[in-house]
Write a protein that holds these residues in place. Structure first.
Motif, mmCIF file in Angstrom:
data_model
loop_
_atom_site.group_PDB
_atom_site.id
_atom_site.type_symbol
_atom_site.label_atom_id
_atom_site.label_comp_id
_atom_site.label_asym_id
_atom_site.label_seq_id
_atom_site.Cartn_x
_atom_site.Cartn_y
_atom_site.Cartn_z
ATOM 1 N N LEU A 192 0.861 -1.179 0.000
ATOM 2 C CA LEU A 192 0.000 0.000 0.000
ATOM 3 C C LEU A 192 0.896 1.226 0.000
ATOM 4 O O LEU A 192 1.631 1.463 0.955
ATOM 5 C CB LEU A 192 -0.920 -0.009 1.221
ATOM 6 N N ALA A 193 0.842 1.977 -1.081
ATOM 7 C CA ALA A 193 1.701 3.158 -1.239
ATOM 8 C C ALA A 193 1.042 4.368 -0.581
ATOM 9 O O ALA A 193 0.741 5.369 -1.225
ATOM 10 C CB ALA A 193 1.965 3.413 -2.719
ATOM 11 N N SER A 194 0.819 4.248 0.723
ATOM 12 C CA SER A 194 0.149 5.308 1.462
ATOM 13 C C SER A 194 0.472 5.176 2.937
ATOM 14 O O SER A 194 0.549 4.066 3.465
ATOM 15 C CB SER A 194 -1.371 5.210 1.266
ATOM 16 N N ALA A 195 0.615 6.312 3.609
ATOM 17 C CA ALA A 195 0.823 6.316 5.052
ATOM 18 C C ALA A 195 -0.501 6.472 5.792
ATOM 19 O O ALA A 195 -0.523 6.500 7.016
ATOM 20 C CB ALA A 195 1.768 7.449 5.440
ATOM 21 N N SER A 196 -1.603 6.559 5.062
ATOM 22 C CA SER A 196 -2.905 6.804 5.669
ATOM 23 C C SER A 196 -3.400 5.590 6.453
ATOM 24 O O SER A 196 -3.639 4.524 5.880
ATOM 25 C CB SER A 196 -3.932 7.142 4.584
ATOM 26 N N ASP A 202 -6.927 0.620 7.110
ATOM 27 C CA ASP A 202 -8.122 0.064 7.744
ATOM 28 C C ASP A 202 -9.145 -0.386 6.702
ATOM 29 O O ASP A 202 -9.762 -1.447 6.834
ATOM 30 C CB ASP A 202 -8.778 1.084 8.678
ATOM 31 N N LEU A 203 -9.333 0.413 5.666
ATOM 32 C CA LEU A 203 -10.283 0.047 4.614
ATOM 33 C C LEU A 203 -9.820 -1.215 3.889
ATOM 34 O O LEU A 203 -10.633 -2.087 3.578
ATOM 35 C CB LEU A 203 -10.474 1.200 3.627
ATOM 36 N N LEU A 204 -8.526 -1.313 3.633
ATOM 37 C CA LEU A 204 -7.997 -2.508 2.979
ATOM 38 C C LEU A 204 -8.248 -3.742 3.846
ATOM 39 O O LEU A 204 -8.589 -4.807 3.334
ATOM 40 C CB LEU A 204 -6.505 -2.322 2.688
ATOM 41 N N GLU A 205 -8.112 -3.584 5.144
ATOM 42 C CA GLU A 205 -8.394 -4.689 6.064
ATOM 43 C C GLU A 205 -9.861 -5.112 6.003
ATOM 44 O O GLU A 205 -10.185 -6.271 6.239
ATOM 45 C CB GLU A 205 -7.997 -4.314 7.487
ATOM 46 N N GLN A 206 -10.754 -4.175 5.666
ATOM 47 C CA GLN A 206 -12.168 -4.532 5.502
ATOM 48 C C GLN A 206 -12.360 -5.514 4.346
ATOM 49 O O GLN A 206 -13.344 -6.242 4.300
ATOM 50 C CB GLN A 206 -13.031 -3.295 5.280
ATOM 51 N N LEU A 207 -11.414 -5.509 3.417
ATOM 52 C CA LEU A 207 -11.443 -6.479 2.322
ATOM 53 C C LEU A 207 -10.800 -7.805 2.734
ATOM 54 O O LEU A 207 -10.726 -8.733 1.938
ATOM 55 C CB LEU A 207 -10.709 -5.936 1.090
ATOM 56 N N GLY A 208 -10.312 -7.864 3.961
ATOM 57 C CA GLY A 208 -9.651 -9.073 4.425
ATOM 58 C C GLY A 208 -8.205 -9.151 3.985
ATOM 59 O O GLY A 208 -7.611 -10.232 3.969
ATOM 60 N N LEU A 209 -7.631 -8.012 3.620
ATOM 61 C CA LEU A 209 -6.253 -7.983 3.124
ATOM 62 C C LEU A 209 -5.374 -7.110 4.009
ATOM 63 O O LEU A 209 -5.830 -6.113 4.562
ATOM 64 C CB LEU A 209 -6.231 -7.411 1.697
ATOM 65 N N SER A 210 -4.128 -7.490 4.089
ATOM 66 C CA SER A 210 -3.139 -6.638 4.743
ATOM 67 C C SER A 210 -2.038 -6.379 3.724
ATOM 68 O O SER A 210 -1.860 -7.136 2.771
ATOM 69 C CB SER A 210 -2.582 -7.283 6.005
ATOM 70 N N ALA A 211 -1.341 -5.303 3.939
ATOM 71 C CA ALA A 211 -0.305 -4.919 2.982
ATOM 72 C C ALA A 211 0.888 -4.336 3.707
ATOM 73 O O ALA A 211 0.775 -3.830 4.831
ATOM 74 C CB ALA A 211 -0.864 -3.889 2.003
ATOM 75 N N LYS A 212 2.012 -4.399 3.052
ATOM 76 C CA LYS A 212 3.198 -3.697 3.535
ATOM 77 C C LYS A 212 2.963 -2.218 3.244
ATOM 78 O O LYS A 212 2.564 -1.852 2.132
ATOM 79 C CB LYS A 212 4.439 -4.203 2.791
#
Length: 193
Positions: free
Chosen positions: A5-9, A14-24
């Protein structure tokens, strides 16, 4: 497959986690200046694409997800306020009217990029000086495009929205899920408890 995830937000994570995904998390440090004559839609899309490009060059084997969000008020971009006076001015401009929240995503993998822009109409009710001052005192407006966070205290100012709520928060989930599926990342449809 590594997802970055190219973001510090924290909101985007949190929104990405709602998809069931985690990212570096790997924020892209780019020049976010608006070009002379650049339209808000073009600006937001370019920002997401440039963020994705910068991180994809560092991690060519990964899938990179980048996003950008800005407020379009009558063709004028309202980004993050530089100070409280600027934030108050933005909130006064948004009072008792509609505006567009533009969120763009860009997904890069192996030199191929998919980008998409999502526009959501948000309508604020009238804001009094006290509403604005109390909101600014909360500190919530300080680092938000347009000086507000719909997922926070500013929700009380919103009469209605037409479009993607998650896009207003900063990452349109429907479009993100679709783009990630196209590159082989399948968000689970049901999360295990």
């Amino acid at each position: 497959m590594t997802l970055i995830l190219a973001s510090a937000s924290p909101r985007r994570a949190d929104l990405l986690e709602q998809l069931g995904l985690s990212a570096k998390i790997c924020p892209a440090d780019i020049d976010e200046s608006v070009r002379l004559g650049e339209l808000p839609d073009d600006y937001v899309l370019r920002m997401a694409q440039e963020k994705a490009d910068v991180i994809a060059q560092r991690y060519p084997a990964a899938v990179v997800l980048a996003a950008d969000t800005a407020i379009d008020l009558d063709g004028r971009i309202l980004g993050k306020p530089g100070n409280r006076a600027e934030a108050a001015k933005m909130l006064r401009a948004l009072s008792d009217r509609g505006h567009r929240v533009l969120s763009a995503i860009a997904v890069s993998q192996g030199g191929v990029q998919h980008a998409e822009l999502v526009a959501t109409e948000v309508f604020f009710g009238p804001l009094s000086n006290r509403d604005i001052n109390d909101y600014l005192a909360s500190g919530e407006a300080d680092d938000k495009a347009g000086s507000y966070a719909i997922q926070g205290r500013a929700a009380q100012f919103v009469q209605r929205i037409n479009g993607s709520y998650s896009g207003v928060v900063g990452l349109p989930l429907y479009e993100t899920r679709k783009a990630l599926r196209e590159v082989g990342i399948e968000p689970p449809t049901a999360l295990a408890e």
